[in-house]
Design an enzyme around this catalytic site. Structure first.
Site, PDB file in Angstrom:
ATOM      1  CG  PHE A 167      -1.832  -1.180   1.271  1.00  0.00           C
ATOM      2  CD1 PHE A 167      -3.101  -1.115   0.709  1.00  0.00           C
ATOM      3  CD2 PHE A 167      -1.403  -2.381   1.838  1.00  0.00           C
ATOM      4  CE1 PHE A 167      -3.931  -2.224   0.722  1.00  0.00           C
ATOM      5  CE2 PHE A 167      -2.224  -3.489   1.851  1.00  0.00           C
ATOM      6  CZ  PHE A 167      -3.495  -3.421   1.288  1.00  0.00           C
ATOM      7  CE  LYS A 168       3.707   6.489  -4.329  1.00  0.00           C
ATOM      8  NZ  LYS A 168       3.850   6.841  -5.768  1.00  0.00           N
ATOM      9  CB  ILE A 169      -0.379   5.521   2.730  1.00  0.00           C
ATOM     10  CG1 ILE A 169      -0.829   4.059   2.903  1.00  0.00           C
ATOM     11  CG2 ILE A 169      -1.369   6.489   3.364  1.00  0.00           C
ATOM     12  CD1 ILE A 169      -2.158   3.723   2.269  1.00  0.00           C
TER      13      ILE A 169
END
Length: 306
Positions: A167-169
């Site tokens: 997950f690239k937040i």
């Protein structure tokens, strides 16, 4: 899942054009070589910072083939395969896997300012993509999609869809969201990452981020911060972050995706820093401001091609 857990600094590779706006594949290869020499743990291609939205399908395929063949396994490569259509995204993702991608990065389906998909539709979308491949999927949670993805929903996707694990937040209050995602997702979260040119890197690392996807102009600088932090030397990491923050901020707030190309051209890595029209070239004064900040830091990019 038994795949290797990818960690570290995975900057976005720009798509290189000549002054006429055509793909410059020799420049593309040189950009990749510089970024590996600068210490990138891995690379990301065809992302928004790669101007993927300005490429034809044939050009996407050409860039993917050129980069993956040239990297030749030296570092893992993440390929962005975002598309509104579940089936097109699945096919793109399968093609990326077959070409040698280590992971695909996919935004939730959206179009324009108003066309969005329900959580049920998003769940089915990622399920179809996952069913088509055997490599990890990184969900990009960024404001550009205009889609709200709660930490609870992301954790559910990780638990219920086998290949969804990264997950690239890069939304507001990213650190708080990373903490909640890690708490709710547990072992299903193989890679909590941040992005947005590393403008929130230190608080995100404090929150548990294990990877960062930044711009491609100075991986050597980001590596120094990341390596110090991961070695347990938070004070050195903070000092280095303060040192590099003016350049990070200049990229994040003033030049955006153009920064990498400006730096690469200045250092002789590429021949042209052209963006694809209708994106406007960087104003000369802004360009010089970026270079003035960068020269104080002496990043590898400014001397790699000289």
């Amino acid at each position: 899942m038994t795949q290797q857990a990818w960690r570290g600094v995975f900057p976005v590779v720009p798509t290189i054009f000549d002054d006429a706006g055509r793909l410059d594949l020799d420049g593309q290869r040189r950009a990749v070589d510089f970024m590996i020499d600068a210490g990138s743990h891995g690379l990301a291609i065809l992302a928004n910072f790669s101007e993927q939205f300005a490429l034809s399908d044939d050009e996407r395929n050409t860039v993917q083939k050129t980069v993956l063949e040239h990297v030749a396994g030296r570092v893992p490569v993440i390929v962005t395969t975002t598309h509104f259509s579940s089936d097109v995204c699945a096919a793109r993702s399968r093609a990326a896997q077959d070409a040698g991608a280590a992971m695909v990065m996919v935004m939730p389906p959206y179009h324009g300012a108003t066309i969005r998909v329900s959580e049920r539709g998003i769940h089915e979308f990622y399920r179809r993509v996952s069913d088509a491949i055997d490599i990890p999927i990184m969900i990009q949670d960024a404001p550009v999609s205009g889609t709200t993805l709660s930490a609870a929903f992301l954790a559910r996707l990780a638990k219920e869809i086998g290949n969804v694990s990264y997950f690239k937040i890069e939304c507001p209050q990213a650190a708080a969201k990373l903490r909640e995602l890690i708490e709710l997702g547990g072992d299903a979260i193989a890679g909590p990452w941040d992005g947005e040119e590393a403008i929130t890197l230190l608080p995100d690392l404090d929150a548990g981020a294990t990877g960062t996807m930044t711009g491609g102009g100075y991986p050597d600088g980001i590596r120094r911060i990341y390596d110090a932090y991961m070695a347990g030397d938070a004070d050195t990491a903070a000092a280095l972050y303060q040192q590099w923050l003016p350049l990070i901020n200049y990229e994040n707030r003033q030049t955006g995706l153009a920064a990498c190309k400006v730096l690469m051209k200045e250092g002789g890595v590429i021949a042209s820093d052209a963006l694809r029209h209708p994106l406007a070239p960087v104003h000369p004064a802004t360009r010089e401001g970026l270079l003035k900040v960068a020269r104080r830091l002496e990043p590898l990019v400014l001397r790699w091609g000289r």
